[in-house]
Design a protein around this motif. Structure first.
Motif, PDB file in Angstrom:
ATOM      1  N   PRO A  10      92.290 108.528  44.810  1.00  0.00           N
ATOM      2  CA  PRO A  10      93.419 107.971  44.028  1.00  0.00           C
ATOM      3  C   PRO A  10      93.305 108.785  42.695  1.00  0.00           C
ATOM      4  CG  PRO A  10      92.349 105.900  45.023  1.00  0.00           C
ATOM      5  CD  PRO A  10      91.647 107.285  45.318  1.00  0.00           C
ATOM      6  N   ALA A  11      91.922 108.979  42.252  1.00  0.00           N
ATOM      7  CA  ALA A  11      91.663 109.779  41.334  1.00  0.00           C
ATOM      8  C   ALA A  11      92.396 111.340  41.072  1.00  0.00           C
ATOM      9  CB  ALA A  11      90.268 109.784  40.376  1.00  0.00           C
ATOM     10  N   LEU A  12      92.072 111.922  42.221  1.00  0.00           N
ATOM     11  CA  LEU A  12      92.412 113.283  42.579  1.00  0.00           C
ATOM     12  C   LEU A  12      94.046 113.273  42.407  1.00  0.00           C
ATOM     13  CD1 LEU A  12      91.922 115.989  42.973  1.00  0.00           C
ATOM     14  CD2 LEU A  12      91.866 115.439  45.414  1.00  0.00           C
ATOM     15  N   VAL A  13      94.743 112.362  43.045  1.00  0.00           N
ATOM     16  CA  VAL A  13      96.334 112.115  43.123  1.00  0.00           C
ATOM     17  C   VAL A  13      96.822 111.906  41.505  1.00  0.00           C
ATOM     18  CG1 VAL A  13      98.320 110.649  43.629  1.00  0.00           C
ATOM     19  CG2 VAL A  13      96.412 111.095  45.374  1.00  0.00           C
ATOM     20  N   PHE A  14      96.024 110.993  40.893  1.00  0.00           N
ATOM     21  CA  PHE A  14      96.346 110.776  39.463  1.00  0.00           C
ATOM     22  C   PHE A  14      96.460 112.100  38.623  1.00  0.00           C
ATOM     23  CE2 PHE A  14      95.283 109.808  35.114  1.00  0.00           C
ATOM     24  CZ  PHE A  14      96.352 108.938  34.794  1.00  0.00           C
ATOM     25  N   ALA A  15      95.164 112.835  38.675  1.00  0.00           N
ATOM     26  CA  ALA A  15      95.069 114.184  38.084  1.00  0.00           C
ATOM     27  C   ALA A  15      96.094 115.179  38.367  1.00  0.00           C
ATOM     28  CB  ALA A  15      93.574 114.581  38.411  1.00  0.00           C
ATOM     29  N   ALA A  16      96.456 115.299  39.689  1.00  0.00           N
ATOM     30  CA  ALA A  16      97.324 116.099  40.140  1.00  0.00           C
ATOM     31  C   ALA A  16      98.762 115.916  39.360  1.00  0.00           C
ATOM     32  CB  ALA A  16      97.700 116.093  41.641  1.00  0.00           C
ATOM     33  N   TRP A  17      99.306 114.375  39.591  1.00  0.00           N
ATOM     34  CA  TRP A  17     100.461 114.265  38.784  1.00  0.00           C
ATOM     35  C   TRP A  17     100.312 114.571  37.218  1.00  0.00           C
ATOM     36  CZ3 TRP A  17     104.857 113.828  40.441  1.00  0.00           C
ATOM     37  CH2 TRP A  17     105.489 113.492  41.788  1.00  0.00           C
ATOM     38  N   PHE A  18      99.218 114.382  36.741  1.00  0.00           N
ATOM     39  CA  PHE A  18      98.944 114.360  35.315  1.00  0.00           C
ATOM     40  C   PHE A  18      99.353 116.133  34.972  1.00  0.00           C
ATOM     41  CE2 PHE A  18      96.321 115.082  31.332  1.00  0.00           C
ATOM     42  CZ  PHE A  18      96.751 114.204  30.726  1.00  0.00           C
ATOM     43  N   ALA A  24     106.047 119.046  32.034  1.00  0.00           N
ATOM     44  CA  ALA A  24     107.475 118.774  32.634  1.00  0.00           C
ATOM     45  C   ALA A  24     107.969 117.903  31.416  1.00  0.00           C
ATOM     46  CB  ALA A  24     107.596 118.136  33.859  1.00  0.00           C
ATOM     47  N   ALA A  25     107.285 116.968  30.804  1.00  0.00           N
ATOM     48  CA  ALA A  25     107.556 116.117  29.968  1.00  0.00           C
ATOM     49  C   ALA A  25     107.627 116.955  28.616  1.00  0.00           C
ATOM     50  CB  ALA A  25     106.458 114.941  29.634  1.00  0.00           C
TER      51      ALA A  25
END
Length: 40
Positions: A10-18, A24-25
């Protein structure tokens, strides 16, 4: 037939979205600022 699932951290998924969402923002924010300048 045995299947082995590779669970993604889950930390890797969070880092990728970050990594995706921060630029983008930033782009959306400055696009809106420039659009507001044009509309004034």
């Amino acid at each position: 037939m045995a299947t082995s699932e590779n669970k993604t951290s889950p930390a890797l998924v969070f880092a990728a979205w970050f990594v995706v969402l921060i630029p983008a923002a930033w782009g959306i924010y400055f696009t809106l600022l420039n659009a507001l300048k044009l509309l004034q």
